[in-house]
Design a protein around this motif. Structure first.
Motif, short mmCIF file in Angstrom:
data_model
loop_
_atom_site.label_atom_id
_atom_site.label_comp_id
_atom_site.label_asym_id
_atom_site.label_seq_id
_atom_site.Cartn_x
_atom_site.Cartn_y
_atom_site.Cartn_z
N GLY A 63 -7.02 -5.84 -19.02
CA GLY A 63 -8.10 -6.63 -19.58
C GLY A 63 -9.42 -5.91 -19.72
N SER A 64 -9.55 -4.78 -19.09
CA SER A 64 -10.82 -4.05 -19.09
C SER A 64 -10.98 -3.20 -20.33
N GLY A 65 -12.19 -2.70 -20.52
CA GLY A 65 -12.49 -1.76 -21.59
C GLY A 65 -13.12 -0.51 -21.00
N MET A 66 -13.19 0.56 -21.77
CA MET A 66 -13.77 1.79 -21.25
C MET A 66 -14.06 2.76 -22.39
N THR A 67 -14.98 3.67 -22.13
CA THR A 67 -15.29 4.72 -23.09
C THR A 67 -14.23 5.82 -22.99
N VAL A 68 -13.76 6.29 -24.14
CA VAL A 68 -12.73 7.32 -24.16
C VAL A 68 -13.06 8.37 -25.23
N THR A 69 -12.30 9.44 -25.20
CA THR A 69 -12.35 10.45 -26.24
C THR A 69 -10.96 10.56 -26.84
N MET A 70 -10.87 10.39 -28.16
CA MET A 70 -9.58 10.59 -28.82
C MET A 70 -9.50 12.03 -29.31
N VAL A 71 -8.45 12.73 -28.91
CA VAL A 71 -8.22 14.11 -29.32
C VAL A 71 -7.00 14.12 -30.24
N SER A 72 -7.20 14.59 -31.47
CA SER A 72 -6.14 14.58 -32.48
C SER A 72 -5.85 16.01 -32.93
N PRO A 73 -4.99 16.72 -32.20
CA PRO A 73 -4.74 18.13 -32.53
C PRO A 73 -4.08 18.35 -33.89
N ALA A 74 -3.43 17.32 -34.44
CA ALA A 74 -2.82 17.45 -35.76
C ALA A 74 -3.75 16.97 -36.87
N GLY A 75 -4.95 16.53 -36.51
CA GLY A 75 -5.87 16.02 -37.49
C GLY A 75 -5.35 14.74 -38.12
N HIS A 76 -5.71 14.50 -39.36
CA HIS A 76 -5.28 13.31 -40.10
C HIS A 76 -5.15 13.70 -41.55
N SER A 77 -4.27 13.03 -42.25
CA SER A 77 -4.10 13.34 -43.67
C SER A 77 -5.27 12.87 -44.50
N ASN A 78 -6.15 12.05 -43.92
CA ASN A 78 -7.31 11.56 -44.69
C ASN A 78 -8.59 12.32 -44.34
N THR A 79 -8.47 13.48 -43.75
CA THR A 79 -9.63 14.33 -43.51
C THR A 79 -9.22 15.78 -43.68
N ARG A 80 -10.15 16.63 -44.09
CA ARG A 80 -9.84 18.04 -44.25
C ARG A 80 -9.82 18.77 -42.90
N LEU A 81 -10.32 18.14 -41.86
CA LEU A 81 -10.37 18.80 -40.56
C LEU A 81 -8.97 18.91 -39.98
N PRO A 82 -8.54 20.11 -39.57
CA PRO A 82 -7.19 20.28 -39.05
C PRO A 82 -6.98 19.67 -37.67
N ALA A 83 -8.03 19.54 -36.89
CA ALA A 83 -7.95 18.92 -35.57
C ALA A 83 -9.30 18.28 -35.27
N THR A 84 -9.28 17.06 -34.75
CA THR A 84 -10.52 16.31 -34.56
C THR A 84 -10.65 15.77 -33.15
N VAL A 85 -11.90 15.50 -32.79
CA VAL A 85 -12.26 14.87 -31.52
C VAL A 85 -13.25 13.75 -31.85
N GLU A 86 -13.12 12.61 -31.16
CA GLU A 86 -14.03 11.50 -31.42
C GLU A 86 -14.31 10.71 -30.14
N ALA A 87 -15.57 10.42 -29.89
CA ALA A 87 -15.95 9.51 -28.81
C ALA A 87 -15.80 8.09 -29.33
N CYS A 88 -15.05 7.26 -28.61
CA CYS A 88 -14.77 5.90 -29.05
C CYS A 88 -14.51 5.03 -27.81
N ALA A 89 -13.89 3.89 -27.98
CA ALA A 89 -13.75 2.98 -26.84
C ALA A 89 -12.45 2.20 -26.89
N ILE A 90 -11.89 1.96 -25.70
CA ILE A 90 -10.83 0.97 -25.52
C ILE A 90 -11.53 -0.36 -25.27
N HIS A 91 -11.14 -1.38 -26.02
CA HIS A 91 -11.77 -2.69 -25.87
C HIS A 91 -11.00 -3.62 -24.93
#
Length: 269
Positions: A162-190
């Motif tokens: 039930g809790s939420g928290m601040t997290v970092t998503m690490v995407s070593p394969a990147g995404h097909s909708n961005t030119r970046l080959p690997a991305t990092v993002e500060a985001c949150a679990i709700h």
């Protein structure tokens, strides 16, 4: 003005319009995200050192082209990889990709899987693949060298339902909708959902994702790998986060998933 000159001017104008249309299309593709606010950035050397087990599932398509398939993690051992089961089976558990058509890429090296070692989260009695079953473990035929460190064994036992928290998503394969080959993002679990029969809970998060971002890791503020991204609702709609209708789903490293990893690490080759 002669007719040939007119034709050349018209042709040049059409060419520039065509180029501009492609540039606008590329800009739209790059800007696509799951939510209106997109904080993804390029993964740097410091990130690579911090998230040591980050790797990529590489697969050959039906046309024979080599493609980035998804994120994958060297976990707890130099020869154990965790990733999503949906890389190999569909929702009805029908095989879609042969393990032999894929390999694991990390720190500039390529390592092949033992196809017979595949284990997925769905039980033998299951008739479909569910979010919290969407994990797979594979052994590497050749372990990575000592210089390629695995991610420490994950632990999500202290995270409350039930809790939420601040997290970092690490995407070593990147995404097909961005030119970046690997991305990092500060985001949150709700919200952390109640556990399923496999004692694995789903985390609903607002981390941006794109096709190819499956298997991205969610890390706690103290640097622990706590969840594996599995899927997103209404992919790339750029709508505000909605806890019931528009959110990202990740599975916590606990229950049957954590047990399977521990057993694999402790089991001799």
């Amino acid at each position: 003005m002669t007719d040939p000159m007119v034709r050349r001017l018209i042709g040049a104008s059409l060419l520039w319009l065509l180029i501009a249309s492609f540039e606008n299309l590329n800009a739209q593709i790059v800007d696509i995200a799951l939510y209106p606010q997109d904080g993804r950035r390029l993964m740097n050397e410091a990130d690579a050192a911090r998230f040591a087990g980050a790797g990529v599932l590489m697969c050959y398509s039906d046309y024979g082209t080599l493609e980035r398939g998804a994120a994958a993690w060297l976990i707890g051992s130099h020869d154990l990889v965790v990733l999503n089961a949906h890389n190999f089976v569909d929702r009805n558990l029908i095989p879609t990709h042969a393990v032999g058509d894929c390999f694991f890429r990390i720190a500039g090296g390529d390592y092949y899987f033992d196809a017979d070692s595949l284990r997925i989260g769905a039980s033998v009695e299951s008739k479909g693949l569910h979010i919290t079953d969407d994990w797979a473990l594979l052994r590497l035929i050749q372990p990575t060298p000592e210089g390629v460190k695995p991610q420490p064994l994950p632990d999500a036992s202290d995270i409350a339902t039930g809790s939420g928290m601040t997290v970092t998503m690490v995407s070593p394969a990147g995404h097909s909708n961005t030119r970046l080959p690997a991305t990092v993002e500060a985001c949150a679990i709700h919200r952390i959902d109640e556990p399923t029969e496999s004692h694995v809970r789903r985390a609903r998060h607002d981390c941006n994702d794109g096709y190819g971002g499956s298997g991205s890791g969610l890390f706690s503020e103290d640097g622990r790998l706590i969840a594996l991204h599995s899927a997103s609702l209404d992919m790339n709609r750029m709508r505000p986060f909605d806890i019931e209708a528009h959110y990202g789903s990740a599975i916590l490293f606990e229950g049957d998933l954590a047990k399977a990893i521990w057993e694999a690490v402790e089991k001799p080759r």
